[in-house]
Design an enzyme around this catalytic site. Structure first.
Site, PDB file in Angstrom:
ATOM      1  N   ARG A 255      91.726  23.344 -33.826  1.00 18.87           N
ATOM      2  CA  ARG A 255      93.289  23.543 -34.039  1.00 18.87           C
ATOM      3  C   ARG A 255      93.835  24.703 -34.064  1.00 18.87           C
ATOM      4  NH1 ARG A 255      95.712  20.937 -39.354  1.00 18.87           N
ATOM      5  NH2 ARG A 255      94.227  22.121 -40.419  1.00 18.87           N
TER       6      ARG A 255
ATOM      7  N   ARG B  69      87.545  20.469 -48.786  1.00 20.76           N
ATOM      8  CA  ARG B  69      88.923  19.974 -48.326  1.00 20.76           C
ATOM      9  C   ARG B  69      88.702  18.061 -48.439  1.00 20.76           C
ATOM     10  NH1 ARG B  69      91.668  22.892 -43.971  1.00 20.76           N
ATOM     11  NH2 ARG B  69      93.144  21.365 -43.904  1.00 20.76           N
TER      12      ARG B  69
ATOM     13  N   ARG C 255      99.761  14.361 -53.376  1.00 24.87           N
ATOM     14  CA  ARG C 255      98.383  14.429 -52.984  1.00 24.87           C
ATOM     15  C   ARG C 255      97.522  14.100 -54.247  1.00 24.87           C
ATOM     16  NH1 ARG C 255      98.254  18.269 -48.690  1.00 24.87           N
ATOM     17  NH2 ARG C 255      96.255  18.470 -47.977  1.00 24.87           N
TER      18      ARG C 255
ATOM     19  N   ARG D  78      93.581  28.591 -38.809  1.00 24.31           N
ATOM     20  CA  ARG D  78      94.140  28.541 -40.102  1.00 24.31           C
ATOM     21  C   ARG D  78      93.064  29.126 -41.044  1.00 24.31           C
ATOM     22  NH1 ARG D  78      97.087  23.060 -42.000  1.00 24.31           N
ATOM     23  NH2 ARG D  78      95.636  23.394 -43.504  1.00 24.31           N
TER      24      ARG D  78
ATOM     25  N   LYS E 283      98.580  14.300 -39.667  1.00 20.76           N
ATOM     26  CA  LYS E 283      99.645  13.918 -40.505  1.00 20.76           C
ATOM     27  C   LYS E 283     100.689  14.917 -39.895  1.00 20.76           C
ATOM     28  CE  LYS E 283      97.823  15.160 -44.436  1.00 20.76           C
ATOM     29  NZ  LYS E 283      96.302  15.539 -44.260  1.00 20.76           N
TER      30      LYS E 283
END
Ligand code: AP5
Ligand code: MG
Length: 214
Positions: A127, A171, A88, A160, A13
């Protein structure tokens, strides 16, 4: 143009929203980035949000909605925006719709970036994120020009806190329970567009450009 990005954690996203923002000259508004900037700066909001984010849980609607509505009321959002990570939950979507109706406008596109859960965990461990400007990279698929340094702003790139595999699994569960229902919600509104998120970032963006037009 008002665009919403939907998709699981790690679907891409943020990657696509920043490209959309650049091409269509609209702000990229990410609630996750707003929370992370507050955590970095040690604000009360950041302290509150961190409690939930580190557990892979959603930050409560009340808090999130207030932050988002404040952001989109700013001048630069007058001609539209791309929302990344909001809404969300169904209540968040309803508040956004009510607010837009008041302003005589509506969401134009909800772009659903579809990636199966199996692909997500590997993406997250590779990431690297810039906590200053929100840019995202990948050790394998989207490397910065200089290792460990953000191309845009020169800050240091980090893993992160919520990208540990256990937190990513949580998540994903939260996504399926609370966020996936938005796919039906926006389908019923007639604005849902789904793209395959498993192909390269460039190919995903091409599919999105085909939807949004030149
Ligand atoms: P948020 O920051 O929104 O995280 P998320 O939804 O979990 O999504 P991510 O940012 O992890 O993934 P992404 O889809 O943006 O993927 P990316 O482009 O980085 O939210 C974090 C937390 O904040 C939430 O858990 C919650 O606690 C809280 N929060 C935020 N908004 C909230 C709200 N509205 N309500 C309540 N709580 C809220 O891509 C992932 C990786 O893959 C990158 O390394 C990228 O380079 C790579 N990649 C991207 N595309 C491709 C591709 N096509 N092929 C290969 N690799 C790719
Ligand atoms: Mg993101």
């Amino acid at each position: 143009m008002k665009i919403i990005m939907l998709g699981a954690p790690g679907a891409g996203k943020g990657t696509q929203a920043s490209r959309i923002a650049e091409k269509y000259q609209i702000p990229h508004v990410s609630t996750g980035d707003i929370f992370r900037a507050n955590i970095k700066n040690g604000t009360d909001l950041g302290k509150e949000a961190k409690k939930y984010m580190d557990q892979g849980q959603l930050v409560p609607d009340e808090l999130t909605v207030r932050i988002l509505l404040d952001r989109v009321a700013q001048d630069d959002c007058k001609n539209g925006y791309v929302l990344d990570g909001f809404p969300r939950t169904i209540p968040q979507a309803e508040v956004l719709d009510a607010e837009l109706t008041k302003l005589g406008t509506k969401v134009d596109y909800a772009v659903n970036v579809e990636v199966p859960d199996e692909n997500i965990i590997g993406r997250m461990s590779g990431r690297r994120a810039c906590l200053k400007c929100g840019a995202t990279y990948h050790l394998e698929f989207l490397r910065p020009k200089t290792e460990g340094i953000c191309d845009n702003c020169g800050s240091e790139l980090v893993l992160r806190d919520d990208d540990k595999p256990e937190t990513v699994k949580k998540r994903l569960t939260v996504y399926h329970d609370q966020t996936q229902p938005l796919i039906d919600y926006y389908t019923e509104k007639g604005v849902l567009k789904t793209v395959d998120g498993t192909v390269s970032p460039e190919q995903v963006f091409q599919a999105i450009e085909n939807i949004l037009g030149a």
